[in-house]
Design a protein around this motif. Structure first.
Motif, PDB file in Angstrom:
ATOM      1  N   PHE A   1      28.340  18.631  31.841  1.00  0.00           N
ATOM      2  CA  PHE A   1      29.253  18.628  30.708  1.00  0.00           C
ATOM      3  C   PHE A   1      29.170  17.279  30.007  1.00  0.00           C
ATOM      4  CE2 PHE A   1      31.165  21.678  33.659  1.00  0.00           C
ATOM      5  CZ  PHE A   1      31.418  22.739  32.810  1.00  0.00           C
ATOM      6  N   MET A   2      29.333  17.296  28.695  1.00  0.00           N
ATOM      7  CA  MET A   2      29.431  16.053  27.928  1.00  0.00           C
ATOM      8  C   MET A   2      30.572  16.221  26.936  1.00  0.00           C
ATOM      9  SD  MET A   2      26.672  14.015  25.537  1.00  0.00           S
ATOM     10  CE  MET A   2      25.623  13.456  26.852  1.00  0.00           C
ATOM     11  N   PHE A   3      31.498  15.291  26.982  1.00  0.00           N
ATOM     12  CA  PHE A   3      32.674  15.337  26.117  1.00  0.00           C
ATOM     13  C   PHE A   3      32.358  14.784  24.724  1.00  0.00           C
ATOM     14  CE2 PHE A   3      36.519  13.328  24.387  1.00  0.00           C
ATOM     15  CZ  PHE A   3      37.325  14.455  24.311  1.00  0.00           C
ATOM     16  N   HIS A   4      32.840  15.499  23.697  1.00  0.00           N
ATOM     17  CA  HIS A   4      32.679  15.074  22.307  1.00  0.00           C
ATOM     18  C   HIS A   4      34.030  15.096  21.613  1.00  0.00           C
ATOM     19  CE1 HIS A   4      28.347  15.291  22.483  1.00  0.00           C
ATOM     20  NE2 HIS A   4      28.454  16.466  23.061  1.00  0.00           N
ATOM     21  N   CYS A   5      34.420  13.954  21.106  1.00  0.00           N
ATOM     22  CA  CYS A   5      35.633  13.915  20.301  1.00  0.00           C
ATOM     23  C   CYS A   5      35.199  13.714  18.845  1.00  0.00           C
ATOM     24  CB  CYS A   5      36.582  12.816  20.753  1.00  0.00           C
ATOM     25  SG  CYS A   5      35.879  11.169  20.725  1.00  0.00           S
ATOM     26  N   PRO A   6      35.904  14.326  17.926  1.00  0.00           N
ATOM     27  CA  PRO A   6      35.492  14.244  16.530  1.00  0.00           C
ATOM     28  C   PRO A   6      35.723  12.851  15.940  1.00  0.00           C
ATOM     29  CG  PRO A   6      37.580  15.384  16.723  1.00  0.00           C
ATOM     30  CD  PRO A   6      37.105  15.114  18.119  1.00  0.00           C
ATOM     31  N   THR A   7      34.899  12.490  14.974  1.00  0.00           N
ATOM     32  CA  THR A   7      35.139  11.263  14.232  1.00  0.00           C
ATOM     33  C   THR A   7      36.155  11.560  13.146  1.00  0.00           C
ATOM     34  OG1 THR A   7      33.416  11.682  12.590  1.00  0.00           O
ATOM     35  CG2 THR A   7      32.748  10.520  14.603  1.00  0.00           C
ATOM     36  N   ARG A   8      36.729  10.551  12.591  1.00  0.00           N
ATOM     37  CA  ARG A   8      37.709  10.761  11.512  1.00  0.00           C
ATOM     38  C   ARG A   8      37.080  11.429  10.306  1.00  0.00           C
ATOM     39  NH1 ARG A   8      42.162   6.122  11.543  1.00  0.00           N
ATOM     40  NH2 ARG A   8      42.039   5.646  13.747  1.00  0.00           N
ATOM     41  N   ALA A   9      35.787  11.153  10.070  1.00  0.00           N
ATOM     42  CA  ALA A   9      35.085  11.724   8.919  1.00  0.00           C
ATOM     43  C   ALA A   9      34.349  13.015   9.284  1.00  0.00           C
ATOM     44  CB  ALA A   9      34.094  10.707   8.363  1.00  0.00           C
ATOM     45  N   ASP A  10      34.524  13.522  10.516  1.00  0.00           N
ATOM     46  CA  ASP A  10      33.907  14.769  10.973  1.00  0.00           C
ATOM     47  C   ASP A  10      32.379  14.701  10.886  1.00  0.00           C
ATOM     48  OD1 ASP A  10      34.102  17.277  12.140  1.00  0.00           O
ATOM     49  OD2 ASP A  10      34.132  18.313  10.216  1.00  0.00           O
ATOM     50  N   LEU A  11      31.812  13.543  11.262  1.00  0.00           N
ATOM     51  CA  LEU A  11      30.368  13.331  11.175  1.00  0.00           C
ATOM     52  C   LEU A  11      29.645  13.817  12.429  1.00  0.00           C
ATOM     53  CD1 LEU A  11      30.330   9.704   9.747  1.00  0.00           C
ATOM     54  CD2 LEU A  11      30.013  11.846   8.485  1.00  0.00           C
ATOM     55  N   GLU A  12      28.403  14.215  12.253  1.00  0.00           N
ATOM     56  CA  GLU A  12      27.549  14.596  13.368  1.00  0.00           C
ATOM     57  C   GLU A  12      26.828  13.344  13.846  1.00  0.00           C
ATOM     58  OE1 GLU A  12      23.616  17.325  14.038  1.00  0.00           O
ATOM     59  OE2 GLU A  12      25.064  17.974  12.537  1.00  0.00           O
ATOM     60  N   LEU A  13      27.148  12.911  15.045  1.00  0.00           N
ATOM     61  CA  LEU A  13      26.574  11.690  15.591  1.00  0.00           C
ATOM     62  C   LEU A  13      25.427  12.020  16.544  1.00  0.00           C
ATOM     63  CD1 LEU A  13      29.947   9.893  16.339  1.00  0.00           C
ATOM     64  CD2 LEU A  13      28.477   9.593  14.348  1.00  0.00           C
ATOM     65  N   LEU A  14      24.666  11.001  16.892  1.00  0.00           N
ATOM     66  CA  LEU A  14      23.513  11.150  17.773  1.00  0.00           C
ATOM     67  C   LEU A  14      23.893  11.755  19.119  1.00  0.00           C
ATOM     68  CD1 LEU A  14      20.487  10.597  18.118  1.00  0.00           C
ATOM     69  CD2 LEU A  14      21.083   8.307  18.877  1.00  0.00           C
ATOM     70  N   LYS A  15      25.108  11.535  19.568  1.00  0.00           N
ATOM     71  CA  LYS A  15      25.521  12.026  20.889  1.00  0.00           C
ATOM     72  C   LYS A  15      25.426  13.547  20.994  1.00  0.00           C
ATOM     73  CE  LYS A  15      30.430  12.044  19.720  1.00  0.00           C
ATOM     74  NZ  LYS A  15      31.736  11.519  20.100  1.00  0.00           N
ATOM     75  N   TYR A  16      25.553  14.271  19.891  1.00  0.00           N
ATOM     76  CA  TYR A  16      25.451  15.723  19.932  1.00  0.00           C
ATOM     77  C   TYR A  16      24.035  16.158  20.295  1.00  0.00           C
ATOM     78  CZ  TYR A  16      30.059  15.741  17.812  1.00  0.00           C
ATOM     79  OH  TYR A  16      31.396  15.552  17.573  1.00  0.00           O
ATOM     80  N   GLY A  17      23.037  15.476  19.740  1.00  0.00           N
ATOM     81  CA  GLY A  17      21.648  15.757  20.086  1.00  0.00           C
ATOM     82  C   GLY A  17      21.326  15.323  21.502  1.00  0.00           C
ATOM     83  N   GLU A  18      21.844  14.174  21.891  1.00  0.00           N
ATOM     84  CA  GLU A  18      21.622  13.690  23.257  1.00  0.00           C
ATOM     85  C   GLU A  18      22.171  14.676  24.285  1.00  0.00           C
ATOM     86  OE1 GLU A  18      23.580   9.938  22.976  1.00  0.00           O
ATOM     87  OE2 GLU A  18      21.767   8.891  22.327  1.00  0.00           O
ATOM     88  N   CYS A  19      23.286  15.267  23.971  1.00  0.00           N
ATOM     89  CA  CYS A  19      23.902  16.253  24.860  1.00  0.00           C
ATOM     90  C   CYS A  19      22.963  17.444  25.055  1.00  0.00           C
ATOM     91  CB  CYS A  19      25.234  16.715  24.266  1.00  0.00           C
ATOM     92  SG  CYS A  19      26.060  18.030  25.177  1.00  0.00           S
TER      93      CYS A  19
END
Length: 97
Positions: A1-19
């Motif tokens: 499992f990898m936890f993802h919390c949203p950014t204030r601007a709802d951006l797609e960060l690199l961590k989503y791909g890393e997951c």
């Protein structure tokens, strides 16, 4: 499992791909840029009830965990493929010119 919390601007960060490439199951909340296919494997959290959300995520049977992980990897590999992204960018730039 990898936890993802949203950014204030709802951006797609690199961590989503890393997951995806780590073959983890994403838990938390997906960014607004994700398609339905990319959202489906997410175990979405209710941030008002984190402990309940965590218990729900950790009680998922192992076959479903494996399936969600594979689904997420496949969706990310297909939709965030550099060739696909370059084609989409070219189409966008052609449309605005």
């Amino acid at each position: 499992f990898m936890f993802h919390c949203p950014t204030r601007a709802d951006l797609e960060l690199l961590k989503y791909g890393e997951c995806a490439y780590a073959r983890c199951v994403p838990v938390g909340r997906p960014p607004g840029s994700f398609s339905e296919r990319m959202r489906r494997p997410f175990v979405e959290f209710d941030f008002g009830d984190l402990s309940g959300s965590l218990r729900r995520a950790l009680s998922i049977p192992e076959p479903e965990v494996v399936q969600r992980s594979a689904e997420y990897y496949d969706a990310m590999a297909a939709e965030r493929n550099p060739n696909v992204l370059n084609t989409q960018l070219d189409a966008f730039l052609t449309a605005i010119v």
